[in-house]
Motif scaffolding. Structure first.
Motif, PDB file in Angstrom:
ATOM      1  N   LEU A   1      36.882  53.248  43.350  1.00  0.00           N
ATOM      2  CA  LEU A   1      36.612  52.325  44.444  1.00  0.00           C
ATOM      3  C   LEU A   1      37.033  52.906  45.788  1.00  0.00           C
ATOM      4  CD1 LEU A   1      37.698  48.959  42.790  1.00  0.00           C
ATOM      5  CD2 LEU A   1      35.400  49.892  43.019  1.00  0.00           C
ATOM      6  N   GLU A   2      38.173  53.613  45.828  1.00  0.00           N
ATOM      7  CA  GLU A   2      38.666  54.121  47.106  1.00  0.00           C
ATOM      8  C   GLU A   2      37.804  55.251  47.654  1.00  0.00           C
ATOM      9  OE1 GLU A   2      41.060  56.089  43.772  1.00  0.00           O
ATOM     10  OE2 GLU A   2      40.374  54.073  44.299  1.00  0.00           O
TER      11      GLU A   2
ATOM     12  N   GLU B   1      41.203  43.524  43.355  1.00  0.00           N
ATOM     13  CA  GLU B   1      42.244  44.512  43.606  1.00  0.00           C
ATOM     14  C   GLU B   1      42.095  45.266  44.916  1.00  0.00           C
ATOM     15  OE1 GLU B   1      42.624  47.076  40.244  1.00  0.00           O
ATOM     16  OE2 GLU B   1      42.365  45.450  38.803  1.00  0.00           O
ATOM     17  N   SER B   2      40.953  45.160  45.588  1.00  0.00           N
ATOM     18  CA  SER B   2      40.817  45.835  46.880  1.00  0.00           C
ATOM     19  C   SER B   2      41.616  45.080  47.931  1.00  0.00           C
ATOM     20  CB  SER B   2      39.335  45.909  47.282  1.00  0.00           C
ATOM     21  OG  SER B   2      38.769  44.611  47.329  1.00  0.00           O
TER      22      SER B   2
ATOM     23  N   GLN C   1      36.108  44.992  50.025  1.00  0.00           N
ATOM     24  CA  GLN C   1      36.002  43.648  49.456  1.00  0.00           C
ATOM     25  C   GLN C   1      34.750  42.932  49.965  1.00  0.00           C
ATOM     26  OE1 GLN C   1      38.707  40.274  50.523  1.00  0.00           O
ATOM     27  NE2 GLN C   1      39.482  40.562  48.441  1.00  0.00           N
ATOM     28  N   TYR C   2      34.422  43.114  51.231  1.00  0.00           N
ATOM     29  CA  TYR C   2      33.192  42.528  51.772  1.00  0.00           C
ATOM     30  C   TYR C   2      31.965  43.056  51.035  1.00  0.00           C
ATOM     31  CZ  TYR C   2      34.714  39.814  55.838  1.00  0.00           C
ATOM     32  OH  TYR C   2      35.235  38.848  56.659  1.00  0.00           O
ATOM     33  N   LEU C   3      31.933  44.363  50.800  1.00  0.00           N
ATOM     34  CA  LEU C   3      30.793  44.946  50.091  1.00  0.00           C
ATOM     35  C   LEU C   3      30.703  44.414  48.671  1.00  0.00           C
ATOM     36  CD1 LEU C   3      31.123  48.646  51.314  1.00  0.00           C
ATOM     37  CD2 LEU C   3      29.410  46.975  52.021  1.00  0.00           C
ATOM     38  N   ALA C   4      31.849  44.160  48.042  1.00  0.00           N
ATOM     39  CA  ALA C   4      31.839  43.608  46.685  1.00  0.00           C
ATOM     40  C   ALA C   4      31.283  42.188  46.688  1.00  0.00           C
ATOM     41  CB  ALA C   4      33.253  43.633  46.107  1.00  0.00           C
ATOM     42  N   TYR C   5      31.669  41.383  47.664  1.00  0.00           N
ATOM     43  CA  TYR C   5      31.126  40.017  47.751  1.00  0.00           C
ATOM     44  C   TYR C   5      29.625  40.035  48.042  1.00  0.00           C
ATOM     45  CZ  TYR C   5      35.483  37.344  47.467  1.00  0.00           C
ATOM     46  OH  TYR C   5      36.623  36.738  47.020  1.00  0.00           O
ATOM     47  N   LEU C   6      29.178  40.970  48.865  1.00  0.00           N
ATOM     48  CA  LEU C   6      27.744  41.093  49.129  1.00  0.00           C
ATOM     49  C   LEU C   6      26.993  41.436  47.854  1.00  0.00           C
ATOM     50  CD1 LEU C   6      25.228  41.381  50.932  1.00  0.00           C
ATOM     51  CD2 LEU C   6      25.962  43.718  51.431  1.00  0.00           C
ATOM     52  N   ASP C   7      27.515  42.389  47.085  1.00  0.00           N
ATOM     53  CA  ASP C   7      26.878  42.770  45.827  1.00  0.00           C
ATOM     54  C   ASP C   7      26.827  41.586  44.866  1.00  0.00           C
ATOM     55  OD1 ASP C   7      25.742  44.583  43.929  1.00  0.00           O
ATOM     56  OD2 ASP C   7      27.697  44.761  42.980  1.00  0.00           O
TER      57      ASP C   7
END
Length: 536
Positions: A16-17, A284-285, A292-298
Protein backbone atom coordinates in the motif's frame (compact mmCIF):
# COMPACT_ATOMS: atom_id res chain seq x y z
CA UNK A 1 1.66 -1.71 7.80
CA UNK A 2 1.20 -4.91 9.73
CA UNK A 3 2.72 -8.10 8.47
CA UNK A 4 -0.59 -9.93 8.60
CA UNK A 5 -2.30 -7.60 6.15
CA UNK A 6 0.70 -7.60 3.86
CA UNK A 7 0.91 -11.37 3.76
CA UNK A 8 -2.78 -11.71 2.98
CA UNK A 9 -2.41 -9.67 -0.19
CA UNK A 10 -1.35 -11.21 -3.45
CA UNK A 11 2.39 -11.43 -3.98
CA UNK A 12 1.99 -9.58 -7.26
CA UNK A 13 0.08 -6.67 -5.68
CA UNK A 14 2.24 -3.69 -4.68
CA UNK A 15 2.38 -2.77 -0.97
CA UNK A 16 0.00 0.00 0.00
CA UNK A 17 2.78 2.47 0.85
CA UNK A 18 4.27 2.04 -2.64
CA UNK A 19 1.16 3.35 -4.42
CA UNK A 20 1.69 7.03 -3.58
CA UNK A 21 5.44 6.86 -4.23
CA UNK A 22 4.83 5.28 -7.62
CA UNK A 23 2.33 7.97 -8.53
CA UNK A 24 4.75 10.74 -7.57
CA UNK A 25 7.53 9.15 -9.64
CA UNK A 26 5.18 8.86 -12.60
CA UNK A 27 4.19 12.50 -12.12
CA UNK A 28 7.85 13.58 -12.23
CA UNK A 29 8.44 11.62 -15.45
CA UNK A 30 5.36 12.98 -17.22
CA UNK A 31 5.90 16.59 -16.16
CA UNK A 32 9.47 16.52 -17.45
CA UNK A 33 8.29 15.68 -20.98
CA UNK A 34 6.10 18.68 -21.77
CA UNK A 35 8.35 21.01 -19.73
CA UNK A 36 11.43 20.02 -21.75
CA UNK A 37 9.55 20.62 -25.00
CA UNK A 38 8.47 24.12 -23.90
CA UNK A 39 12.00 24.90 -22.69
CA UNK A 40 13.52 23.84 -26.02
CA UNK A 41 10.99 25.87 -28.03
CA UNK A 42 11.65 28.99 -25.97
CA UNK A 43 15.43 28.67 -26.14
CA UNK A 44 15.52 28.02 -29.88
CA UNK A 45 13.01 30.73 -30.81
CA UNK A 46 14.02 33.73 -28.67
CA UNK A 47 17.61 33.29 -27.50
CA UNK A 48 20.78 33.18 -29.61
CA UNK A 49 22.59 29.85 -29.95
CA UNK A 50 24.69 28.93 -26.93
CA UNK A 51 27.42 26.45 -26.27
CA UNK A 52 26.20 22.88 -25.59
CA UNK A 53 27.64 23.01 -22.06
CA UNK A 54 25.68 26.18 -21.29
CA UNK A 55 22.48 24.71 -22.71
CA UNK A 56 22.94 21.52 -20.65
CA UNK A 57 23.57 23.59 -17.50
CA UNK A 58 20.45 25.68 -18.12
CA UNK A 59 18.39 22.55 -18.70
CA UNK A 60 19.63 20.99 -15.46
CA UNK A 61 18.82 24.16 -13.51
CA UNK A 62 15.41 24.36 -15.18
CA UNK A 63 14.54 20.81 -14.13
CA UNK A 64 15.92 21.48 -10.66
CA UNK A 65 13.42 24.34 -10.33
CA UNK A 66 10.62 22.05 -11.53
CA UNK A 67 11.64 19.37 -9.03
CA UNK A 68 11.60 21.92 -6.21
CA UNK A 69 8.16 23.20 -7.23
CA UNK A 70 6.74 19.68 -7.68
CA UNK A 71 8.09 18.49 -4.34
CA UNK A 72 6.63 21.51 -2.54
CA UNK A 73 3.29 20.99 -4.31
CA UNK A 74 3.16 17.34 -3.27
CA UNK A 75 4.11 18.22 0.31
CA UNK A 76 1.24 20.67 0.81
CA UNK A 77 -1.33 18.89 -1.37
CA UNK A 78 -4.21 17.30 0.52
CA UNK A 79 -7.47 15.62 -0.48
CA UNK A 80 -9.17 17.55 2.33
CA UNK A 81 -10.63 21.04 1.93
CA UNK A 82 -8.42 22.54 4.63
CA UNK A 83 -8.25 26.29 5.12
CA UNK A 84 -5.34 28.18 6.68
CA UNK A 85 -5.63 29.79 10.10
CA UNK A 86 -6.66 33.44 10.24
CA UNK A 87 -4.32 36.07 11.63
CA UNK A 88 -6.19 36.10 14.94
CA UNK A 89 -5.91 32.31 15.23
CA UNK A 90 -2.19 32.46 14.47
CA UNK A 91 -1.74 35.13 17.14
CA UNK A 92 -3.72 33.11 19.70
CA UNK A 93 -1.83 29.91 18.83
CA UNK A 94 1.49 31.72 19.14
CA UNK A 95 0.48 33.09 22.54
CA UNK A 96 -0.58 29.65 23.78
CA UNK A 97 2.66 28.11 22.52
CA UNK A 98 4.65 30.85 24.26
CA UNK A 99 3.01 30.18 27.63
CA UNK A 100 3.38 26.42 27.21
CA UNK A 101 -0.24 25.63 26.43
CA UNK A 102 0.32 24.09 23.01
CA UNK A 103 -1.36 25.24 19.81
CA UNK A 104 -4.89 24.48 20.99
CA UNK A 105 -7.60 22.19 19.69
CA UNK A 106 -7.02 19.74 16.88
CA UNK A 107 -8.82 21.90 14.31
CA UNK A 108 -6.77 24.96 15.26
CA UNK A 109 -3.52 22.97 15.10
CA UNK A 110 -4.41 21.71 11.66
CA UNK A 111 -5.23 25.20 10.36
CA UNK A 112 -1.99 26.58 11.82
CA UNK A 113 -0.05 23.82 10.05
CA UNK A 114 -1.84 24.67 6.79
CA UNK A 115 -0.89 28.34 7.22
CA UNK A 116 2.74 27.47 7.93
CA UNK A 117 2.73 25.09 4.97
CA UNK A 118 1.47 27.97 2.82
CA UNK A 119 4.42 30.12 3.90
CA UNK A 120 6.92 27.33 3.19
CA UNK A 121 5.24 26.67 -0.16
CA UNK A 122 5.58 30.35 -1.12
CA UNK A 123 9.26 30.25 -0.21
CA UNK A 124 9.84 27.13 -2.32
CA UNK A 125 7.93 28.67 -5.24
CA UNK A 126 10.04 31.81 -4.98
CA UNK A 127 13.28 29.81 -4.96
CA UNK A 128 12.08 27.65 -7.85
CA UNK A 129 11.06 30.77 -9.76
CA UNK A 130 14.45 32.38 -9.24
CA UNK A 131 16.30 29.30 -10.49
CA UNK A 132 13.86 28.67 -13.35
CA UNK A 133 13.78 32.23 -14.72
CA UNK A 134 17.56 32.53 -14.50
CA UNK A 135 17.98 29.22 -16.34
CA UNK A 136 15.57 30.24 -19.10
CA UNK A 137 16.48 33.90 -19.65
CA UNK A 138 20.17 34.15 -18.76
CA UNK A 139 22.32 34.77 -21.82
CA UNK A 140 25.74 34.69 -20.18
CA UNK A 141 27.01 38.18 -20.93
CA UNK A 142 25.18 41.01 -22.58
CA UNK A 143 25.91 44.66 -23.33
CA UNK A 144 27.55 46.64 -20.63
CA UNK A 145 26.82 44.38 -17.69
CA UNK A 146 28.37 41.26 -16.32
CA UNK A 147 26.70 37.92 -16.68
CA UNK A 148 26.78 37.24 -12.93
CA UNK A 149 25.01 40.49 -12.08
CA UNK A 150 22.39 39.85 -14.72
CA UNK A 151 21.82 36.34 -13.34
CA UNK A 152 21.28 37.77 -9.84
CA UNK A 153 18.78 40.30 -11.16
CA UNK A 154 16.94 37.57 -13.06
CA UNK A 155 16.95 35.42 -9.92
CA UNK A 156 15.38 38.22 -7.86
CA UNK A 157 12.74 38.87 -10.50
CA UNK A 158 12.11 35.12 -10.80
CA UNK A 159 11.66 34.90 -7.04
CA UNK A 160 8.84 37.46 -7.34
CA UNK A 161 7.32 35.39 -10.17
CA UNK A 162 7.34 32.30 -7.98
CA UNK A 163 5.81 34.04 -4.96
CA UNK A 164 3.04 35.62 -7.07
CA UNK A 165 2.28 32.31 -8.76
CA UNK A 166 2.32 30.35 -5.50
CA UNK A 167 0.02 32.84 -3.83
CA UNK A 168 -2.36 32.69 -6.77
CA UNK A 169 -2.60 28.90 -7.00
CA UNK A 170 -2.44 27.83 -3.35
CA UNK A 171 -5.65 26.18 -2.24
CA UNK A 172 -6.98 25.66 -5.77
CA UNK A 173 -8.47 22.19 -5.36
CA UNK A 174 -9.28 19.58 -7.93
CA UNK A 175 -11.69 16.74 -8.25
CA UNK A 176 -11.18 13.08 -8.98
CA UNK A 177 -10.88 13.18 -12.75
CA UNK A 178 -10.67 10.64 -15.55
CA UNK A 179 -8.36 10.32 -18.55
CA UNK A 180 -5.15 12.38 -18.20
CA UNK A 181 -5.03 13.00 -21.96
CA UNK A 182 -8.64 14.22 -22.05
CA UNK A 183 -8.06 16.40 -18.99
CA UNK A 184 -4.97 17.96 -20.55
CA UNK A 185 -6.89 18.86 -23.70
CA UNK A 186 -9.60 20.48 -21.59
CA UNK A 187 -7.23 22.46 -19.38
CA UNK A 188 -4.85 23.88 -22.01
CA UNK A 189 -6.85 27.07 -22.83
CA UNK A 190 -7.39 27.97 -19.18
CA UNK A 191 -3.76 27.11 -18.35
CA UNK A 192 -2.48 29.49 -21.03
CA UNK A 193 -4.76 32.27 -19.84
CA UNK A 194 -3.92 31.79 -16.19
CA UNK A 195 -0.18 31.64 -16.89
CA UNK A 196 -0.33 34.91 -18.85
CA UNK A 197 -2.32 36.68 -16.14
CA UNK A 198 0.01 35.57 -13.36
CA UNK A 199 3.06 36.40 -15.47
CA UNK A 200 1.73 39.89 -16.12
CA UNK A 201 1.18 40.43 -12.39
CA UNK A 202 4.62 39.07 -11.57
CA UNK A 203 6.20 41.14 -14.34
CA UNK A 204 4.83 44.39 -12.91
CA UNK A 205 5.88 43.45 -9.38
CA UNK A 206 9.39 42.42 -10.47
CA UNK A 207 9.94 45.59 -12.52
CA UNK A 208 8.94 47.70 -9.53
CA UNK A 209 11.23 45.67 -7.29
CA UNK A 210 14.28 46.05 -9.54
CA UNK A 211 13.99 49.85 -9.35
CA UNK A 212 14.86 49.59 -5.65
CA UNK A 213 17.92 47.37 -6.12
CA UNK A 214 21.33 48.83 -5.17
CA UNK A 215 23.17 50.68 -7.91
CA UNK A 216 25.80 47.97 -8.37
CA UNK A 217 22.99 45.57 -9.40
CA UNK A 218 21.69 47.97 -12.05
CA UNK A 219 23.01 47.42 -15.56
CA UNK A 220 23.52 50.23 -18.01
CA UNK A 221 22.01 49.36 -21.34
CA UNK A 222 20.43 50.99 -24.36
CA UNK A 223 16.69 51.36 -24.76
CA UNK A 224 16.71 48.53 -27.28
CA UNK A 225 18.50 46.20 -24.87
CA UNK A 226 16.22 47.30 -22.04
CA UNK A 227 13.03 46.44 -23.92
CA UNK A 228 14.52 43.23 -25.33
CA UNK A 229 15.48 42.01 -21.86
CA UNK A 230 12.02 42.71 -20.49
CA UNK A 231 10.31 41.01 -23.44
CA UNK A 232 12.48 37.92 -23.00
CA UNK A 233 11.84 37.95 -19.26
CA UNK A 234 8.07 38.23 -19.71
CA UNK A 235 7.89 35.42 -22.26
CA UNK A 236 10.30 33.26 -20.26
CA UNK A 237 8.34 33.72 -17.04
CA UNK A 238 5.12 32.96 -18.94
CA UNK A 239 6.59 29.71 -20.22
CA UNK A 240 7.76 28.80 -16.72
CA UNK A 241 4.37 29.52 -15.14
CA UNK A 242 2.69 27.58 -17.94
CA UNK A 243 4.89 24.60 -17.07
CA UNK A 244 3.90 24.98 -13.43
CA UNK A 245 0.23 25.30 -14.28
CA UNK A 246 0.34 22.13 -16.39
CA UNK A 247 2.33 20.36 -13.67
CA UNK A 248 -0.29 21.36 -11.10
CA UNK A 249 -3.04 19.91 -13.27
CA UNK A 250 -1.02 16.76 -14.02
CA UNK A 251 -0.43 16.33 -10.28
CA UNK A 252 -4.17 16.41 -9.65
CA UNK A 253 -4.94 13.98 -12.47
CA UNK A 254 -2.34 11.36 -11.61
CA UNK A 255 -2.88 11.50 -7.84
CA UNK A 256 -6.67 11.30 -8.03
CA UNK A 257 -6.88 8.52 -10.62
CA UNK A 258 -8.61 5.43 -9.32
CA UNK A 259 -6.51 2.70 -7.74
CA UNK A 260 -7.79 -0.87 -7.74
CA UNK A 261 -7.20 -2.38 -4.30
CA UNK A 262 -7.62 -6.01 -5.31
CA UNK A 263 -5.46 -8.96 -6.29
CA UNK A 264 -5.39 -9.90 -9.99
CA UNK A 265 -8.50 -11.73 -11.11
CA UNK A 266 -7.87 -15.47 -11.28
CA UNK A 267 -5.05 -15.47 -8.74
CA UNK A 268 -5.13 -17.51 -5.55
CA UNK A 269 -5.78 -14.41 -3.43
CA UNK A 270 -8.71 -13.45 -5.65
CA UNK A 271 -10.27 -16.84 -5.04
CA UNK A 272 -9.74 -16.93 -1.27
CA UNK A 273 -9.96 -13.36 0.11
CA UNK A 274 -10.24 -10.71 -2.61
CA UNK A 275 -11.44 -7.98 -0.23
CA UNK A 276 -8.46 -7.96 2.13
CA UNK A 277 -6.27 -5.43 0.21
CA UNK A 278 -9.15 -2.96 0.09
CA UNK A 279 -10.09 -3.43 3.75
CA UNK A 280 -6.44 -3.10 4.76
CA UNK A 281 -6.20 0.22 2.92
CA UNK A 282 -9.43 1.45 4.52
CA UNK A 283 -8.63 0.36 8.07
CA UNK A 284 -4.85 0.67 8.34
CA UNK A 285 -3.86 3.62 6.14
CA UNK A 286 -3.37 6.99 7.90
CA UNK A 287 -6.75 8.64 8.59
CA UNK A 288 -7.84 11.18 5.97
CA UNK A 289 -4.75 10.44 3.85
CA UNK A 290 -4.74 10.30 0.06
CA UNK A 291 -4.37 6.52 0.23
CA UNK A 292 -7.51 6.23 2.34
CA UNK A 293 -9.41 8.54 -0.03
CA UNK A 294 -8.40 6.38 -2.98
CA UNK A 295 -9.58 3.28 -1.12
CA UNK A 296 -13.00 4.84 -0.45
CA UNK A 297 -13.25 5.85 -4.11
CA UNK A 298 -12.48 2.28 -5.20
CA UNK A 299 -15.05 0.90 -2.76
CA UNK A 300 -17.73 3.32 -3.97
CA UNK A 301 -17.16 2.40 -7.62
CA UNK A 302 -17.28 -1.32 -6.86
CA UNK A 303 -20.56 -1.00 -4.94
CA UNK A 304 -22.31 1.45 -7.27
CA UNK A 305 -21.32 0.26 -10.74
CA UNK A 306 -21.09 -3.05 -12.52
CA UNK A 307 -17.29 -2.84 -12.67
CA UNK A 308 -15.60 -5.75 -10.89
CA UNK A 309 -18.86 -7.40 -9.87
CA UNK A 310 -16.87 -10.37 -8.54
CA UNK A 311 -15.40 -8.10 -5.90
CA UNK A 312 -18.83 -6.86 -4.82
CA UNK A 313 -20.13 -10.42 -4.65
CA UNK A 314 -17.24 -11.27 -2.30
CA UNK A 315 -18.62 -8.79 0.25
CA UNK A 316 -21.57 -11.11 0.84
CA UNK A 317 -19.52 -14.14 1.87
CA UNK A 318 -21.00 -16.73 4.23
CA UNK A 319 -19.53 -15.60 7.56
CA UNK A 320 -20.71 -12.01 7.05
CA UNK A 321 -17.50 -10.56 8.52
CA UNK A 322 -16.48 -8.86 5.29
CA UNK A 323 -19.87 -7.18 4.88
CA UNK A 324 -19.86 -5.92 8.47
CA UNK A 325 -16.32 -4.55 8.10
CA UNK A 326 -17.25 -2.70 4.92
CA UNK A 327 -20.35 -1.21 6.52
CA UNK A 328 -18.35 -0.25 9.61
CA UNK A 329 -15.65 1.68 7.74
CA UNK A 330 -18.36 3.63 5.88
CA UNK A 331 -20.45 4.37 8.97
CA UNK A 332 -17.59 5.88 10.99
CA UNK A 333 -17.09 9.02 8.86
CA UNK A 334 -20.85 9.71 8.74
CA UNK A 335 -21.13 9.20 12.49
CA UNK A 336 -18.32 11.72 12.88
CA UNK A 337 -20.19 14.18 10.64
CA UNK A 338 -23.41 13.88 12.65
CA UNK A 339 -21.55 14.20 15.96
CA UNK A 340 -19.59 17.29 14.89
CA UNK A 341 -22.68 18.98 13.50
CA UNK A 342 -24.59 18.21 16.69
CA UNK A 343 -21.76 19.63 18.79
CA UNK A 344 -21.59 22.75 16.65
CA UNK A 345 -25.34 23.34 16.65
CA UNK A 346 -25.69 22.68 20.37
CA UNK A 347 -22.67 24.77 21.39
CA UNK A 348 -20.49 21.92 22.61
CA UNK A 349 -17.98 22.15 25.41
CA UNK A 350 -15.03 24.45 24.88
CA UNK A 351 -11.43 23.61 25.62
CA UNK A 352 -9.77 26.02 28.08
CA UNK A 353 -6.83 26.48 25.73
CA UNK A 354 -9.21 27.84 23.07
CA UNK A 355 -10.70 30.63 25.17
CA UNK A 356 -8.41 33.36 23.82
CA UNK A 357 -9.09 32.34 20.22
CA UNK A 358 -12.83 32.20 20.83
CA UNK A 359 -12.85 35.64 22.45
CA UNK A 360 -11.53 37.09 19.19
CA UNK A 361 -14.59 35.88 17.28
CA UNK A 362 -18.29 36.53 17.53
CA UNK A 363 -20.78 33.76 18.29
CA UNK A 364 -21.65 33.52 14.59
CA UNK A 365 -17.98 33.21 13.61
CA UNK A 366 -17.46 30.45 16.16
CA UNK A 367 -20.50 28.60 14.87
CA UNK A 368 -19.33 28.97 11.28
CA UNK A 369 -15.88 27.68 12.25
CA UNK A 370 -17.32 24.59 13.96
CA UNK A 371 -19.65 23.80 11.08
CA UNK A 372 -16.92 24.40 8.53
CA UNK A 373 -14.75 21.89 10.37
CA UNK A 374 -17.54 19.34 10.13
CA UNK A 375 -17.65 19.59 6.32
CA UNK A 376 -13.88 19.43 5.70
CA UNK A 377 -14.06 15.77 4.63
CA UNK A 378 -17.22 16.21 2.57
CA UNK A 379 -15.93 14.16 -0.38
CA UNK A 380 -15.32 11.26 1.99
CA UNK A 381 -18.83 11.58 3.43
CA UNK A 382 -20.33 11.57 -0.06
CA UNK A 383 -18.55 8.36 -1.01
CA UNK A 384 -19.54 6.71 2.27
CA UNK A 385 -23.22 7.62 1.88
CA UNK A 386 -23.33 6.42 -1.72
CA UNK A 387 -21.50 3.20 -0.82
CA UNK A 388 -23.85 2.42 2.08
CA UNK A 389 -26.90 3.05 -0.06
CA UNK A 390 -25.68 0.97 -2.99
CA UNK A 391 -24.47 -1.94 -0.84
CA UNK A 392 -27.64 -1.99 1.27
CA UNK A 393 -29.81 -1.96 -1.84
CA UNK A 394 -27.70 -4.75 -3.40
CA UNK A 395 -28.09 -6.84 -0.26
CA UNK A 396 -31.79 -7.20 -1.02
CA UNK A 397 -30.94 -9.65 -3.80
CA UNK A 398 -27.28 -10.56 -3.29
CA UNK A 399 -27.26 -11.25 0.47
CA UNK A 400 -28.12 -14.96 0.37
CA UNK A 401 -27.27 -15.47 4.04
CA UNK A 402 -29.24 -12.49 5.41
CA UNK A 403 -26.21 -10.93 7.07
CA UNK A 404 -27.37 -7.36 6.46
CA UNK A 405 -30.67 -7.84 8.26
CA UNK A 406 -29.57 -10.27 11.00
CA UNK A 407 -26.52 -8.22 12.00
CA UNK A 408 -28.52 -5.01 12.29
CA UNK A 409 -26.52 -3.36 9.50
CA UNK A 410 -29.64 -2.21 7.66
CA UNK A 411 -30.98 -0.42 10.73
CA UNK A 412 -27.58 1.12 11.49
CA UNK A 413 -27.18 2.36 7.92
CA UNK A 414 -30.61 3.93 7.61
CA UNK A 415 -30.50 5.45 11.11
CA UNK A 416 -27.10 7.00 10.42
CA UNK A 417 -28.20 8.42 7.08
CA UNK A 418 -31.37 9.87 8.61
CA UNK A 419 -29.47 11.35 11.57
CA UNK A 420 -26.92 12.93 9.25
CA UNK A 421 -29.67 14.36 7.07
CA UNK A 422 -31.46 15.91 10.05
CA UNK A 423 -28.18 17.40 11.32
CA UNK A 424 -27.24 18.80 7.90
CA UNK A 425 -30.70 20.29 7.41
CA UNK A 426 -30.49 21.86 10.86
CA UNK A 427 -27.19 23.48 9.88
CA UNK A 428 -29.04 25.00 6.92
CA UNK A 429 -31.50 26.70 9.30
CA UNK A 430 -34.25 24.09 9.61
CA UNK A 431 -35.61 22.48 12.74
CA UNK A 432 -37.97 19.54 12.98
CA UNK A 433 -40.91 19.62 15.38
CA UNK A 434 -42.64 16.34 16.22
CA UNK A 435 -46.36 17.00 16.19
CA UNK A 436 -47.77 13.60 17.11
CA UNK A 437 -45.26 10.97 18.23
CA UNK A 438 -47.73 8.10 18.20
CA UNK A 439 -48.96 8.70 14.67
CA UNK A 440 -47.35 8.12 11.30
CA UNK A 441 -47.63 10.32 8.25
CA UNK A 442 -45.97 13.26 6.53
CA UNK A 443 -48.33 15.77 8.10
CA UNK A 444 -46.86 15.08 11.53
CA UNK A 445 -43.50 16.68 10.78
CA UNK A 446 -43.29 20.44 10.68
CA UNK A 447 -40.34 22.49 9.49
CA UNK A 448 -40.08 25.78 11.36
CA UNK A 449 -37.62 28.63 11.62
CA UNK A 450 -35.56 28.27 14.75
CA UNK A 451 -36.80 30.88 17.18
CA UNK A 452 -35.79 31.06 20.82
CA UNK A 453 -32.72 30.17 22.83
CA UNK A 454 -29.02 30.39 22.15
CA UNK A 455 -28.91 27.28 19.98
CA UNK A 456 -31.88 28.34 17.89
CA UNK A 457 -30.49 31.83 17.35
CA UNK A 458 -27.18 30.48 16.07
CA UNK A 459 -28.78 28.07 13.65
CA UNK A 460 -31.18 30.76 12.50
CA UNK A 461 -28.22 32.95 11.57
CA UNK A 462 -26.76 30.03 9.62
CA UNK A 463 -30.01 29.60 7.78
CA UNK A 464 -29.91 33.18 6.52
CA UNK A 465 -26.45 32.82 4.99
CA UNK A 466 -27.65 31.21 1.80
CA UNK A 467 -25.28 31.28 -1.11
CA UNK A 468 -22.18 31.06 1.10
CA UNK A 469 -19.67 28.23 0.80
CA UNK A 470 -20.88 26.55 3.99
CA UNK A 471 -24.52 26.61 2.92
CA UNK A 472 -23.55 25.26 -0.51
CA UNK A 473 -21.72 22.32 1.08
CA UNK A 474 -24.64 21.60 3.41
CA UNK A 475 -27.11 21.75 0.52
CA UNK A 476 -25.01 19.39 -1.61
CA UNK A 477 -24.51 16.96 1.30
CA UNK A 478 -28.24 16.96 2.07
CA UNK A 479 -28.97 16.15 -1.57
CA UNK A 480 -26.56 13.18 -1.47
CA UNK A 481 -28.08 11.89 1.77
CA UNK A 482 -31.67 12.17 0.46
CA UNK A 483 -30.71 10.34 -2.73
CA UNK A 484 -28.98 7.60 -0.72
CA UNK A 485 -32.02 7.12 1.52
CA UNK A 486 -34.34 7.03 -1.48
CA UNK A 487 -32.18 4.30 -3.09
CA UNK A 488 -32.70 2.10 -0.02
CA UNK A 489 -36.37 2.98 0.36
CA UNK A 490 -37.10 2.29 -3.30
CA UNK A 491 -35.48 -1.15 -3.11
CA UNK A 492 -37.21 -2.18 0.14
CA UNK A 493 -40.43 -0.21 -0.33
CA UNK A 494 -42.82 -3.15 -0.24
CA UNK A 495 -41.25 -4.63 2.89
CA UNK A 496 -41.19 -1.24 4.62
CA UNK A 497 -44.83 -0.53 3.81
CA UNK A 498 -45.77 -3.94 5.19
CA UNK A 499 -43.82 -3.22 8.37
CA UNK A 500 -45.53 0.17 8.64
CA UNK A 501 -48.99 -1.37 8.50
CA UNK A 502 -47.93 -3.93 11.10
CA UNK A 503 -46.47 -1.17 13.31
CA UNK A 504 -42.97 -2.68 13.39
CA UNK A 505 -41.14 -0.39 10.94
CA UNK A 506 -38.79 0.99 13.57
CA UNK A 507 -37.97 -2.52 14.81
CA UNK A 508 -36.31 -3.50 11.54
CA UNK A 509 -35.03 -0.16 10.22
CA UNK A 510 -34.26 2.14 13.19
CA UNK A 511 -31.72 1.39 15.91
CA UNK A 512 -33.09 0.81 19.39
CA UNK A 513 -30.71 3.22 21.14
CA UNK A 514 -30.46 7.00 20.94
CA UNK A 515 -29.66 8.24 17.41
CA UNK A 516 -26.63 10.37 16.69
CA UNK A 517 -28.89 13.38 16.10
CA UNK A 518 -32.59 13.81 16.76
CA UNK A 519 -35.01 11.56 18.58
CA UNK A 520 -35.92 8.01 17.58
CA UNK A 521 -39.54 8.99 16.93
CA UNK A 522 -38.29 11.77 14.68
CA UNK A 523 -36.27 9.32 12.60
CA UNK A 524 -39.32 7.08 12.22
CA UNK A 525 -41.48 9.97 11.06
CA UNK A 526 -38.76 11.20 8.71
CA UNK A 527 -38.57 7.71 7.20
CA UNK A 528 -42.33 7.92 6.70
CA UNK A 529 -41.80 10.94 4.45
CA UNK A 530 -39.42 8.96 2.29
CA UNK A 531 -41.86 6.05 2.09
CA UNK A 532 -44.48 8.46 0.74
CA UNK A 533 -41.85 10.02 -1.54
CA UNK A 534 -42.45 13.44 -0.01
CA UNK A 535 -39.06 14.08 1.55
CA UNK A 536 -37.31 17.06 -0.01
Amino acid sequence: MSSSSSSSSSSSSPPLEVIIKTRFLGFLIWQSIHSTILFALFKSALLPPSRPIAIALHLVLFHLSLLLFSSALSAVASPRADRPAAASELAAAGFRAAVGGGLGAQGVRRRVKVALGFVVFLGCCGLAGGIGVAAMCWRGESGGGGGGVRAVVLGVKGFVVGVVFGGGMFGVGGGFWGSPLFSFKMVLPSAFGRALRLSADAFICSVLLTTFLPDHFKIRETNRQFFLEHIIFFIGSSVLTLCWELNHHLHQVLHTKRSVFAPPKGSAAAETNPSEPLLAALEESPPKSLLQYLAYLDLCMVCESNVDTWRRAAFFEETGETYKRVISVCLKPLEQLASELAEGLEGGSLNETDQLSLQLHSNTDRLNAKLHEAFIDMQLYVWCARTLAALTARSHKDDRFGVAQLSGSNAAVLSTLLSCLLAVEASMGKKTNIQAPNLMGPANIKWATLSTGRKDHSASIMGKKKGGPLHAKAYAMADVLRTSIYIIVSEFHDEMMGSTKAGILEKHWIISGKPLYGARDLLVQKLGLFLDFRAS
